[in-house]
Motif scaffolding. Structure first.
Motif, short mmCIF file in Angstrom:
data_model
loop_
_atom_site.label_atom_id
_atom_site.label_comp_id
_atom_site.label_asym_id
_atom_site.label_seq_id
_atom_site.Cartn_x
_atom_site.Cartn_y
_atom_site.Cartn_z
N THR A 1 -6.77 38.28 -15.21
CA THR A 1 -6.80 37.49 -16.44
C THR A 1 -6.22 36.10 -16.20
O THR A 1 -6.78 35.10 -16.64
N ALA A 2 -5.10 36.03 -15.48
CA ALA A 2 -4.46 34.73 -15.20
C ALA A 2 -5.39 33.83 -14.40
O ALA A 2 -5.49 32.63 -14.67
N GLU A 3 -6.11 34.40 -13.44
CA GLU A 3 -7.04 33.60 -12.64
C GLU A 3 -8.20 33.09 -13.50
O GLU A 3 -8.58 31.92 -13.39
N GLN A 4 -8.73 33.94 -14.35
CA GLN A 4 -9.83 33.52 -15.23
C GLN A 4 -9.36 32.42 -16.18
O GLN A 4 -10.07 31.42 -16.38
N GLU A 5 -8.19 32.59 -16.78
CA GLU A 5 -7.65 31.59 -17.70
C GLU A 5 -7.35 30.28 -16.97
O GLU A 5 -7.57 29.20 -17.52
N THR B 1 -6.42 19.91 -4.49
CA THR B 1 -5.18 20.65 -4.75
C THR B 1 -5.44 22.13 -4.52
O THR B 1 -6.42 22.68 -5.03
N ILE B 2 -4.55 22.76 -3.77
CA ILE B 2 -4.60 24.21 -3.58
C ILE B 2 -3.73 24.83 -4.67
O ILE B 2 -2.61 24.36 -4.92
N VAL B 3 -4.25 25.88 -5.31
CA VAL B 3 -3.55 26.47 -6.46
C VAL B 3 -3.32 27.97 -6.24
O VAL B 3 -4.26 28.71 -5.97
N GLU B 4 -2.07 28.37 -6.37
CA GLU B 4 -1.71 29.77 -6.46
C GLU B 4 -1.55 30.07 -7.94
O GLU B 4 -0.92 29.30 -8.67
N VAL B 5 -2.11 31.17 -8.40
CA VAL B 5 -2.06 31.54 -9.82
C VAL B 5 -1.17 32.75 -10.00
O VAL B 5 -1.27 33.73 -9.24
N LYS B 6 -0.31 32.69 -11.00
CA LYS B 6 0.53 33.82 -11.37
C LYS B 6 0.47 33.98 -12.88
O LYS B 6 0.51 33.00 -13.62
N GLY B 7 0.39 35.21 -13.33
CA GLY B 7 0.47 35.50 -14.75
C GLY B 7 1.78 36.21 -15.04
O GLY B 7 2.32 36.91 -14.18
N PHE B 8 2.30 36.00 -16.26
CA PHE B 8 3.56 36.65 -16.61
C PHE B 8 3.67 36.79 -18.12
O PHE B 8 2.94 36.15 -18.86
N GLY B 9 4.59 37.64 -18.54
CA GLY B 9 4.84 37.84 -19.97
C GLY B 9 5.88 36.84 -20.45
O GLY B 9 5.61 35.66 -20.61
N ASP B 10 7.09 37.29 -20.65
CA ASP B 10 8.17 36.41 -21.08
C ASP B 10 8.99 35.87 -19.91
O ASP B 10 9.64 34.84 -20.02
N ASN C 1 -2.18 18.73 -1.68
CA ASN C 1 -1.28 19.17 -2.74
C ASN C 1 -1.30 20.69 -2.87
O ASN C 1 -2.36 21.31 -2.74
N PHE C 2 -0.15 21.27 -3.18
CA PHE C 2 -0.04 22.72 -3.40
C PHE C 2 0.77 22.94 -4.67
O PHE C 2 1.91 22.49 -4.76
N VAL C 3 0.15 23.59 -5.64
CA VAL C 3 0.82 23.87 -6.91
C VAL C 3 0.69 25.35 -7.25
O VAL C 3 -0.15 26.06 -6.71
N VAL C 4 1.54 25.77 -8.17
CA VAL C 4 1.46 27.11 -8.72
C VAL C 4 1.12 26.94 -10.20
O VAL C 4 1.81 26.21 -10.91
N ASN C 5 0.03 27.56 -10.62
CA ASN C 5 -0.33 27.54 -12.04
C ASN C 5 0.10 28.88 -12.64
O ASN C 5 -0.39 29.93 -12.25
N LEU C 6 1.05 28.80 -13.53
CA LEU C 6 1.61 30.00 -14.16
C LEU C 6 1.02 30.13 -15.55
O LEU C 6 1.12 29.22 -16.36
N TYR C 7 0.40 31.29 -15.81
CA TYR C 7 -0.20 31.53 -17.12
C TYR C 7 0.66 32.54 -17.85
O TYR C 7 0.85 33.67 -17.39
N CYS C 8 1.17 32.12 -19.01
CA CYS C 8 2.04 32.97 -19.82
C CYS C 8 1.20 33.71 -20.85
O CYS C 8 0.58 33.09 -21.71
#
Length: 161
Positions: free
Chosen positions: A14-18, A71-80, A105-112
């Protein structure tokens, strides 16, 4: 309470799709990178084969995002609370060194999931946050892997820096 492996895998999808939608809406081109094979985890022999692959390869970042820059992106999903595994973090440090040598560039996209927001943080800023010795840690109940906790407020403060 920690989520099970299956719950975490579904959240990652879900986090990757978002995240893909998020970057496309910003006018970026998104190119998948890394492994998108966790839907196969119940196939006979897949799990044994998967864990033979060195962790740093299993933890290849999720996508390449191109607009003005690559930009290279690592994706992480999380709750609170974001719970970032220590061993995963070590893989990201490895990749960050390579990307730095290549001037990428290297970033982390965090989806809450709880507030439906994205927090895009430069990996170097996440590294600075990681090094805080007061950071809370825990362990997942299903695999005993250690993680460090990151709270929404600090992610908001680091977002876009």
């Amino acid at each position: 309470m920690n989520n099970t492996f299956e719950e975490r895998a579904e959240m990652a999808n879900t986090a990757e799709q978002e995240s893909e939608k998020h970057f496309i809406e910003k006018g970026c081109v998104v190119i998948p990178l890394g492994f998108k094979q966790m839907h196969r985890r119940n196939e006979e022999g897949f799990s044994d084969a998967w864990y033979k692959i060195p962790r740093f390869l299993r933890n290849l970042p999720d996508m390449i995002v191109v607009k003005k820059y690559v930009t290279i992106v690592e994706v992480k999903g999380f709750g609170d609370i974001l719970k970032l595994k220590v061993e995963d973090y070590k893989s990201y440090v490895f990749w960050s060194r390579i990307f730095k040598m290549l001037d990428i560039n290297f970033v982390v996209n965090l989806y809450c999931y709880s507030n439906k927001k994205h927090y895009t943080i430069k990996f170097s800023n996440l590294q600075n946050m990681w090094e805080d010795n007061r950071r809370e840690t825990g362990r997942y109940e299903d695999n005993n892997e250690e993680y460090k906790k990151f709270y929404i407020k600090e992610l908001e403060d680091a977002n876009g820096r």
